[in-house]
Design a protein around this motif. Structure first.
Motif: not given
Length: 713
Positions: A195-211
């Motif tokens: 629940t935190y990983h996708y927005e707190t990783q170094c360089i997320p992708t656009p798919a991370a926003w949807y995940a």
């Protein structure tokens, strides 16, 4: 004995060449800004002349860059030369199978190790260590083709060295799963890490926003699946049943693909998939390529061995399911229509389990390796001819000893997961590890140990000004900054400055000494450093004149929610100012000069470069040509060229006007039909010959001579 895995080995070597290509090209395009004379951390600081001989220098810091002065090159130019040579060699190995030779992979590893020794903080990532270890294994796995260009025969001992790739994959995955629990991170224990990983990783992708928008129950179930894939499934790597190994392979590939889709981790995840090719066999890869030799018809009734194998396979799946349900309390809530989960064991229970299984896992690896060694010895015994049998046995003895030595050395970093087990290892193994540690032959791993940014991802935002009144933000190409800018897709390129900016935001700026040098270079307006921030000059607000003042602010960033409307609907991020990260400084500021002097980063007069030498001129010319391209675009273009070349080669190999020929014998009915068609064709040709003979007889009776007949061509 099963068929030797030639095709999986070729996939591993080709994939490793692709990873080397990404590493060399990505680093080459960042060398001037990171390690150049006017870079953030000039590489010349590491290699300082001390009056020692060449061999003593190589012993202290094993790098080919010590030879640079003999070629008329400084340290920066030497790094560029190694990157260019490595990129050319890895591209050649990717395109041409005969170049996937142990000698070439030895050269590639020496090149990258030489760069690693002077890379400092920008090159000290786990994937760099993983590439060096995998590259060393490739030297043992790859055949010797350059001296025997047409010899591609599988050597009896090759399955022994190829086993080390599987052992490396096991250490990587098992340790990555275990450290998440030994770190006592509350998000991993509470199954809320994603629940935190996708927005707190170094360089997320656009798919991370949807995940990130997925429901919490699904995120918790995903953490459970991660534990199963990283801790339980790796035990199947050494199972004798091929379907269990294939199941483990596809589990690992699924996890890595999901990570690739939601995060920019350069070549790391692709390299992990490349390591997973060691779980495949010749038959399965042949089925991918449409060249399977096994008959798909199943015999009935099944043999006792086949029945027991199927029974053991089903029992393994059932055990995995029971383990997951029992230890993570998986339960379906039909009223709320969700899957509930929680950790059903304590930290003490887990550490006791880990202490109990660490050494048995070492024993499992030893048994698996012993089986491979004995199988290879049997294949040597089956070789015909006394001389060839003796030669194969000698090679088997050498490579089996080397493999066993590598396995023994790797036990030291592997048992770091349990220090009590580490202390039980034979002292000689620790001494062997200490002797080779600086060469990065084996390493310890453990990714995502703790989840950072639980209260929002910390992000450093640089601001520049001419008058200390109006401030303008400096936006990076890849890392989050502008809340309206979509996350970038840059893999397999790794923007190493952006990654270090992410680490810097997690602590005080004094924990990142390079940051003061970075600010200093921006105040000086150094073009090479600016290109690390923005390749396009129009997007850099101080392209015409460097800022007089610089400061850095610390923000907290969060992904926006899908339910937000209005102005926020067009934004990817929302942010909140926290505090000042780096004070306002200018050139000559005592604070900045003190930080630079404290860490030995004050400018010194570099040695003058020779102007008329050919090699420095050639390197400068190549550098000028590469300045106008974005690093990720260059890498994508190179991979596109490689894919196109492979596609054209595959199309050229297919015969025209029909299906590709096969070496296999046709089925009995098909052979009968073909024989009948051949017989009909022969009878038809016989009738035509008889009719032509009768025509010649009639022509002779009618008075036609030999000139009146037609000759067959």
């Amino acid at each position: 004995m099963g068929e030797p895995p030639r095709r999986p080995r070729e996939l591993f070597l080709a994939g490793l060449a692709a990873a080397y290509l990404a590493a060399f090209v990505s680093l080459y395009l960042q060398i001037p800004g990171l390690y150049g004379r006017d870079g953030i951390l000039p590489a010349r600081r590491v290699l300082r002349l001390s009056g020692k001989g060449l061999w003593e220098q190589l012993r202290d810091v094993p790098t080919l860059l010590w030879l640079g002065p003999h070629l008329g090159l400084d340290t920066e130019q030497g790094m560029e030369l190694l990157c260019l040579l490595g990129a050319v060699a890895s591209m050649g190995a990717l395109l041409c199978a005969p170049l996937r030779d142990c000698l070439l992979f030895a050269v590639l590893r020496v090149f990258y190790l030489s760069l690693y020794q002077v890379g400092q903080v920008f090159l000290y990532f786990q994937w760099d260590s993983l590439l060096l270890e995998a590259g060393f294994l490739a030297v043992l796995v790859a055949p010797l083709r350059l001296l025997k260009w047409r010899s591609t025969a599988w050597r009896p001992h090759d399955s022994v060295t190829f086993w080390l790739v599987r052992w490396l994959l096991f250490r990587l995955m098992f340790a990555s799963g275990v450290v998440k629990l030994t770190s006592r991170c509350p998000t991993w224990w509470g199954l809320t890490a994603l629940t935190y990983h996708y927005e707190t990783q170094c360089i997320p992708t656009p798919a991370a926003w949807y995940a990130h928008q997925l429901p919490v129950w699904f995120q918790k179930f995903s953490v459970v699946a991660t534990y199963v894939i990283e801790i339980a499934v790796p035990l199947l790597f050494f199972m004798p049943i091929r379907r269990l190994r294939l199941f483990a392979f596809y589990c690992q590939v699924l996890l890595q693909i999901l990570i690739i889709l939601t995060g920019n981790y350069n070549f790391f995840n692709a390299l992990t998939i490349v390591l997973a090719f060691s779980l495949l066999d010749e038959e399965h890869v042949g089925r991918w390529m449409g060249r399977s030799k096994r008959k798909h018809g199943s015999s009935w009734p099944p043999t006792l061995l086949s029945f027991l194998s199927t029974l053991l396979e089903l029992a393994t799946y059932a055990l995995l399911l029971y383990w997951s349900v029992h230890y993570f309390s998986l339960e379906i809530d039909w009223e709320k229509r969700l899957l509930e989960s929680k950790v059903a064991f304590t930290y003490h229970e887990f550490t006791q389990w880990l202490r109990a299984v660490t050494l048995p896992l070492v024993g499992l690896g030893f048994l698996s390796l012993s089986w491979e060694i004995l199988s290879a010895m049997y294949r040597c015994a089956c070789i015909r001819g006394f001389f060839w049998k003796l030669w194969a046995t000698l090679q088997w003895a050498v490579f089996a000893t080397a493999t066993m030595g590598m396995f023994a050395i790797s036990l030291v970093p592997f048992t770091y997961i349990d220090y009590e087990s580490n202390g039980k290892l034979w002292p000689g193994i620790h001494q062997m590890f200490s002797a080779v540690e600086r060469f990065q032959v084996v390493n310890s791993y453990g990714l995502f140990r703790r989840m950072t940014g639980v209260g929002g991802r910390p992000e450093v935002v640089l601001e520049g000004s001419y008058d200390k009144q109006s401030w303008t933000e400096i936006e990076f190409m890849y890392k989050p900054g502008n809340v309206s800018a979509a996350p970038a897709v840059v893999a397999p390129h790794q923007p190493r400055l952006d990654w270090q900016m992410w680490f810097a935001a997690l602590a005080h700026h004094s924990s990142s000494p390079w940051f003061a040098s970075f600010v200093h270079r921006l105040l000086q307006g150094k073009e090479d450093v600016i290109r690390l921030v923005q390749v396009d000059e129009d997007k850099y607000p101080f392209s015409t004149q460097p800022p007089v003042y610089l400061r850095a602010q610390l923000y907290k960033y969060w992904f926006t929610h899908s339910a937000e409307s209005g102005v926020g609907a067009a934004r990817w991020w929302r942010r909140q100012h926290v505090q000042e990260f780096f004070p306002t400084v200018s050139l000559g500021d005592p604070t900045l000069d003190g930080l630079l002097a404290q860490h030995g980063l004050k400018d010194k007069l570099p040695l003058k470069r020779p102007v008329d030498a050919f090699l420095p001129w050639l390197l400068s010319s190549v550098r000028r040509l590469s300045r106008s391209f974005s690093p990720h675009v260059v890498l994508w273009s190179l991979y596109l060229v490689a894919a196109t070349a492979c596609l054209l080669r595959a199309m050229a190999r297919r015969p025209r006007g029909g299906a590709p020929p096969t070496r296999h014998k046709a089925p009995k009915q098909q052979r009968g039909d073909q024989g009948e068609k051949n017989g009909q064709l022969r009878r038809k040709e016989g009738r035509e010959a008889e009719e032509k003979a009768e025509g010649r007889t009639r022509g002779a009776a009618d008075g036609e001579g030999p000139r009146g007949t037609k000759r067959r061509k």
